[in-house]
Design an enzyme around this catalytic site. Structure first.
Site, mmCIF file in Angstrom:
data_model
loop_
_atom_site.group_PDB
_atom_site.id
_atom_site.type_symbol
_atom_site.label_atom_id
_atom_site.label_comp_id
_atom_site.label_asym_id
_atom_site.label_seq_id
_atom_site.Cartn_x
_atom_site.Cartn_y
_atom_site.Cartn_z
ATOM 1 N N SER A 278 0.845 -1.195 0.000
ATOM 2 C CA SER A 278 0.000 0.000 0.000
ATOM 3 C C SER A 278 0.883 1.249 0.000
ATOM 4 O O SER A 278 1.789 1.372 -0.833
ATOM 5 C CB SER A 278 -0.942 -0.047 1.218
ATOM 6 O OG SER A 278 -1.915 0.952 1.150
ATOM 7 N N ARG B 137 -12.068 6.575 9.774
ATOM 8 C CA ARG B 137 -11.633 5.180 9.789
ATOM 9 C C ARG B 137 -12.701 4.264 9.182
ATOM 10 O O ARG B 137 -12.380 3.290 8.500
ATOM 11 C CB ARG B 137 -11.328 4.768 11.221
ATOM 12 C CG ARG B 137 -10.819 3.345 11.381
ATOM 13 C CD ARG B 137 -9.527 3.114 10.644
ATOM 14 N NE ARG B 137 -8.893 1.866 11.043
ATOM 15 C CZ ARG B 137 -7.772 1.411 10.528
ATOM 16 N NH1 ARG B 137 -7.141 2.089 9.582
ATOM 17 N NH2 ARG B 137 -7.246 0.280 10.914
ATOM 18 N N ASP C 201 -8.713 -6.252 -4.892
ATOM 19 C CA ASP C 201 -8.312 -4.955 -4.322
ATOM 20 C C ASP C 201 -8.856 -3.846 -5.215
ATOM 21 O O ASP C 201 -8.363 -3.615 -6.312
ATOM 22 C CB ASP C 201 -6.782 -4.890 -4.240
ATOM 23 C CG ASP C 201 -6.272 -3.596 -3.605
ATOM 24 O OD1 ASP C 201 -7.080 -2.696 -3.324
ATOM 25 O OD2 ASP C 201 -5.049 -3.504 -3.389
ATOM 26 N N HIS D 157 -8.058 -4.956 -0.481
ATOM 27 C CA HIS D 157 -6.751 -4.332 -0.262
ATOM 28 C C HIS D 157 -6.029 -4.937 0.944
ATOM 29 O O HIS D 157 -4.803 -5.104 0.932
ATOM 30 C CB HIS D 157 -6.960 -2.827 -0.063
ATOM 31 C CG HIS D 157 -5.699 -2.044 0.018
ATOM 32 N ND1 HIS D 157 -4.782 -2.010 -1.008
ATOM 33 C CD2 HIS D 157 -5.178 -1.267 1.009
ATOM 34 C CE1 HIS D 157 -3.764 -1.230 -0.650
ATOM 35 N NE2 HIS D 157 -3.975 -0.786 0.563
ATOM 36 N N ASP D 158 -6.782 -5.264 1.973
ATOM 37 C CA ASP D 158 -6.190 -5.821 3.196
ATOM 38 C C ASP D 158 -5.481 -7.151 2.975
ATOM 39 O O ASP D 158 -4.754 -7.614 3.861
ATOM 40 C CB ASP D 158 -7.282 -6.022 4.259
ATOM 41 C CG ASP D 158 -7.417 -4.811 5.173
ATOM 42 O OD1 ASP D 158 -6.679 -3.828 4.968
ATOM 43 O OD2 ASP D 158 -8.239 -4.859 6.101
#
Lengths: 383, 383
Positions: B157, B227, B323, B356-357
């Protein structure tokens, strides 16, 4: 402001309003003792009352689908590009009705309306309303207007969900159902975006547990954030790139500060700010919940085919390739369940880069498909 | 809390800290008179100092990449799944370094640190920092540690952007570059999500123009919202469906209220709340801006190939199919530009539903590709 009304416009229109004093039992179990529906009509109802079309609006929409309220209007109604003489929803052939949903803030009864029992605005005492409830109110309006059966019920996004619910709840009251850019139920991601929007509103110190009307304020910051989040999901990544790219608002050098810098930031802040002036934060809460709750298959153990078993309408289902809010795959779930019930369905996946918002735009292929379908609907009723 | 330290863990680690009193000229034109870097090291530097690997962390990460600070720790470092003895970044073969970026809040100098000129926290007086600045500070740390050349610089990232910047700015100081789930620049949509996050923080009445430290408060609501928005973009729609679906938190009936109802709402609210306890809101502003600004091709009229002309490192580039934050197409832009410079590149697009994680997770195919590449890096330096 239009210099003059365009020829293919419904022209100047006057919103109407109808009060219903019969109580409405809602899906949540509570009863709304009385309510008002704001609505607009375009075109003429024919002699056998067979050419009526109901339009259903989306989250931030209202009953003002087409035309102008005055020559001072900056913009026409929200679906003016597709509703008017010679347009897909052709007002020279159809009698078109569009009503503001209850829970909204544009003239129909909602959380900002006075609670007759309390003598002050409902706020969060307003009962939760659902897509099913909206369809009930629209059916009552149809009764009042003397429309036993719609030639078509038509809507995009949340409007498309109402169309699906119409086909389920009142199969005998519509011949055609046009479901555009919709979904049979929200995904976890959809709900997540709605939840961020609601949290933005509800954690705003000016929210006052929904009683902000009494404090002469409103949760401006929260509602603006909610709208910004929404806007990201209405546009495709591609549309955003084409519209803004990484362009800077002032020249080509970074400011290295926290003021607005990229064009996309400027756009979002503007969208947020201007929305606050025209929409009630509580209505945003109620309508996003109605979106989250919509899931006609839930009562059938998730089986959408079973949920649609009683449907008789013929369908046009339309999706847009770049719509990631309610992607084409979601529309195909509806189509598959309709086919499984041996229903007549036309399905079009329109190549468009505009994302979810494409349903509002006169994209050539979309106009052709939608207009072609509506032409057949009109010819059927001799219009 | 680990009952006992797992065998493939780096075990108990002690964070270190290094103060730099030489001023740092930043990309924004301002100078940071002095600063501190917090960092951790795992493994042993070999005799010829050839086995050092630098890890670069992402937005909310820090220098604590692996192992535990104490037996009371609930969780190990953020990349523990991939860093440790026998893992892809094998600490029994490499000397691994990870430093907290300046502008963050985990031990390195940032907006919450005391401004020596003012005797109080910097707040928004902290200068804007960029990926290029971070690479400068990491190079100074390498000098201090006696590392003339990294065997590899590795990151996911925002960490992957730092790796790319390392390869551009210090070609002679790294042999391998491992760029995971990254992008050569943020899209308008990426910037839009960051802007919503920043607006959530900056419009929070407890923000006090970034001086909230002095008011004994913090923009909790805004940071929690920021968040929540972030989390939606870290997970794929598919991962969200698998993780939460439309499951309700309590039983199967709707509550028809605004309390938490769907599991995904509960998850997001928890993520927001807990983040507020461990991250500084101003740091979130600075680091998201560093993300937005990153665009090494900008100085070359958008030509990434030209931007990478001086690069000599060999590359592993990894992306994940689901992602949508930094999609595989973004990684392929990097790969294409590297190929155009006749550089040695391995590229892997990992089939993964986690979004993405995924870069944080020990997904079998990913571990194999990443581990295989790092094994060759290790063998080259005799480790």
């Amino acid at each position: 402001m239009p210099e003059s009304i365009p020829e293919n416009s419904v022209g100047l229109v006057t919103p109407q309003s109808r009060h219903f004093s019969e109580p409405l039992l809602l899906e949540c179990g509570r009863t709304l003792p009385e309510y008002t529906l704001a609505y607009e009509c375009y075109g003429e109802l024919n002699a056998d009352r067979s050419n009526a079309v109901l339009l259903c609006h989306a989250l931030s929409g209202d009953h003002h689908a087409a035309g102008y309220h005055s020559m001072a209007d900056r913009k026409p109604g929200w679906w003016d590009a597709l509703v008017g003489p010679g347009k897909p929803v052709d007002t020279s052939r159809f009698f078109v009705v569009c009503a503001n949903v209850i829970g909204s803030c544009k003239g129909s009864t909602g959380p900002a309306s006075t609670n007759p029992e309390a003598g002050k605005p409902y706020g969060l005492d307003f009962p939760m309303v659902t897509v099913k409830d909206w369809v009930q109110t629209q059916a009552r309006l149809a009764d009042v207007l003397g429309i036993a059966q719609w030639a078509a019920v038509v809507g995009g996004s949340l409007g498309g969900m109402q169309v699906l619910q119409w086909a389920i709840d009142f199969p005998e009251r519509l011949r055609h159902a046009v479901v555009i850019a919709a979904t049979p139920k929200l995904s976890a991601q959809n709900i997540a975006f709605n939840e961020v929007a609601r949290q933005a509103i509800m954690t705003d110190p000016d929210f006052h547990e929904g009683r902000y009307y009494e404090f002469d304020t409103k949760p401006r910051r929260g509602l603006a954030l909610a709208r910004m989040v929404g806007h990201i999901t209405y546009l495709s990544e591609d549309a955003m790139r084409q519209k803004f790219g990484r362009d800077l608002r002032n020249g080509k050098d970074f400011s290295f500060g926290f003021d607005v810098e990229f064009e996309v930031e400027s756009y979002l802040r503007y969208q947020g700010r201007s929305f606050v002036e025209r929409f009630d934060a509580n209505s945003y809460l109620y309508i996003t919940k109605a979106l989250d709750y919509f899931d006609p298959a839930a009562a059938y153990d998730g089986n959408l085919t079973a949920a649609l078993a009683g449907v008789t309408a013929r369908f046009l289902v339309v999706s847009f390739t770049s719509d990631w809010r309610f992607a084409p795959a979601r529309s195909r779930e509806i189509v598959t369940a309709l086919y499984a019930n041996n229903l007549e369905v036309s399905y079009a996946e329109i190549e468009a880069h505009q994302g979810h918002d494409a349903f509002l735009m006169p994209i050539a292929q979309y106009v052709e498909v939608f207009g072609g379908y509506m032409d057949r609907v009109a010819r059927e009723c001799g219009a």
